[in-house]
Scaffold this active site. Structure first.
Site, PDB file in Angstrom:
ATOM      1  CG  HIS A   1       4.312  -1.749   1.927  1.00 27.46           C
ATOM      2  ND1 HIS A   1       2.981  -2.092   1.957  1.00 27.46           N
ATOM      3  CD2 HIS A   1       4.902  -2.484   2.900  1.00 27.46           C
ATOM      4  CE1 HIS A   1       2.774  -2.985   2.898  1.00 27.46           C
ATOM      5  NE2 HIS A   1       3.916  -3.235   3.491  1.00 27.46           N
TER       6      HIS A   1
ATOM      7  CE  LYS B   1       1.208  -0.569  10.347  1.00 24.13           C
ATOM      8  NZ  LYS B   1       1.088  -2.009  10.714  1.00 24.13           N
TER       9      LYS B   1
ATOM     10  N   GLY C   1       8.855   1.290   8.269  1.00 24.08           N
ATOM     11  CA  GLY C   1       7.771   2.206   8.622  1.00 24.08           C
ATOM     12  C   GLY C   1       7.626   2.340  10.125  1.00 24.08           C
TER      13      GLY C   1
ATOM     14  CG  LEU D   1      -2.253   3.834   4.556  1.00 22.95           C
ATOM     15  CD1 LEU D   1      -1.753   3.887   3.114  1.00 22.95           C
ATOM     16  CD2 LEU D   1      -3.772   3.819   4.563  1.00 22.95           C
TER      17      LEU D   1
ATOM     18  CG  HIS E   1      -0.270  -0.287   2.509  1.00 19.27           C
ATOM     19  ND1 HIS E   1       0.640   0.594   3.049  1.00 19.27           N
ATOM     20  CD2 HIS E   1      -0.340  -1.336   3.375  1.00 19.27           C
ATOM     21  CE1 HIS E   1       1.079   0.124   4.197  1.00 19.27           C
ATOM     22  NE2 HIS E   1       0.519  -1.054   4.418  1.00 19.27           N
TER      23      HIS E   1
END
Ligand code: PAF
Length: 281
Positions: free
Chosen positions: A37, A151, A149, A186, A34
């Site tokens: 990435h 996240k 990432g 995401l 997504h």
């Protein structure tokens, strides 16, 4: 973009680039790519001459009751996205190539302390699996830098610690989380959310942001985190954890800490969502 599955083909290409003195950037993934990435690929491209991505759904980092079988596999689509972003090489090994002796006979990497607690507690063995595959991929790709990432904040700390402790010559580049307009981070696992769940899922990020504001003026970290968890649960999610921690050690934050991170995870239907926010006091 070339796609290779075997180690020899990967090594041949990498050694050619090395002989030419080129700088190699690496983005390891589990596929189902997504915009998050793709932002990692873009960052690697800015910093390196050649960008290598990998797609490998790593069995070692999934627990027995987790979603390895249903984890989305979308190789053709992923290849298109990587190509469009200018990726030079994609490595797509199978489990037999990565773990030829089987998981139970495989040497592993265990990173103490930062692997413990939070996702490490809810997903026993997860960070051992992550550290082992990332170590192995670093040995195969030999990148100068690798992008991850934020996240997965705890994962970034685990990898950074592994690289420091084992003197690996790889620069770890943390990249900001990409979010939906609703604030939802995401994630490939957002694909498990129904339309109704997609509406309530942003409550995790909303409460992290609320908590970030509150801790600017209060040091009742435990009480505030409990209020945030209650508010998340009241909306229909099931909080796994929400904690205010020291940004580097991930130990529970103390009143004197200035660099903090709020780490949180919650179940929303079939999906387990994670999110975080760094806070400077
Ligand atoms: O973040 C992920 O997608 C995975 O944990 C990683 C780093 C590719 C290792 O399998």
């Amino acid at each position: 973009m070339q796609t290779v599955s075997d180690i020899q083909a990967l090594r041949e290409q990498i050694s050619q680039w090395r002989q030419q003195g080129l700088k190699i950037g690496f983005v390891p993934t589990m596929g189902n790519l997504h915009a998050g990435h793709i932002s990692l690929i873009a960052e690697a491209k800015k910093r390196a001459d050649k960008v290598v991505a990998s797609i490998f759904v790593n069995p070692m980092q999934f627990g027995v009751n987790e979603d390895i079988d249903s984890y989305p596999r979308t190789l053709a689509d992923d290849q298109q996205k990587l190509m469009a972003e200018g990726t030079d090489l994609l490595f797509t090994p199978t489990p037999d190539i990565i773990y030829p002796k089987g998981l139970d006979k495989q040497t592993f990497v265990e990173v103490p302390q930062v692997s413990e607690g939070y996702c490490g507690e809810s997903r026993p063995g997860h960070f051992r699996g992550v550290a082992t595959i990332v170590c192995k991929l670093f040995n195969l790709v030999q990148p100068d830098l690798a992008c991850f990432g934020l996240k997965d904040y705890q994962q970034v700390q685990v990898i950074q610690t592994m690289v420091e402790d084992l003197s690996m010559p790889v620069e770890i580049v943390p990249v900001e989380t990409i979010r939906e307009a609703s604030g939802l981070a995401l994630s490939s696992r957002n694909g498990y959310l129904t339309e109704q769940e997609l509406e309530i899922a942003p409550v995790l990020n909303q409460n992290i942001r609320w908590l970030a504001e509150q801790i600017q003026t209060s040091t009742d970290f435990i009480g505030l985190a409990k209020r945030a968890a209650d508010a998340i649960n009241a909306q229909g999610l099931k909080t796994d954890y929400i904690h205010i921690c020291h940004a580097k050690t991930l130990q529970p934050a103390s009143e004197d800490d200035h660099e903090l991170v709020i780490l949180a995870a919650a179940h929303c239907g079939k999906a387990r969502l994670i999110d975080n926010m760094q806070v400077f006091k």
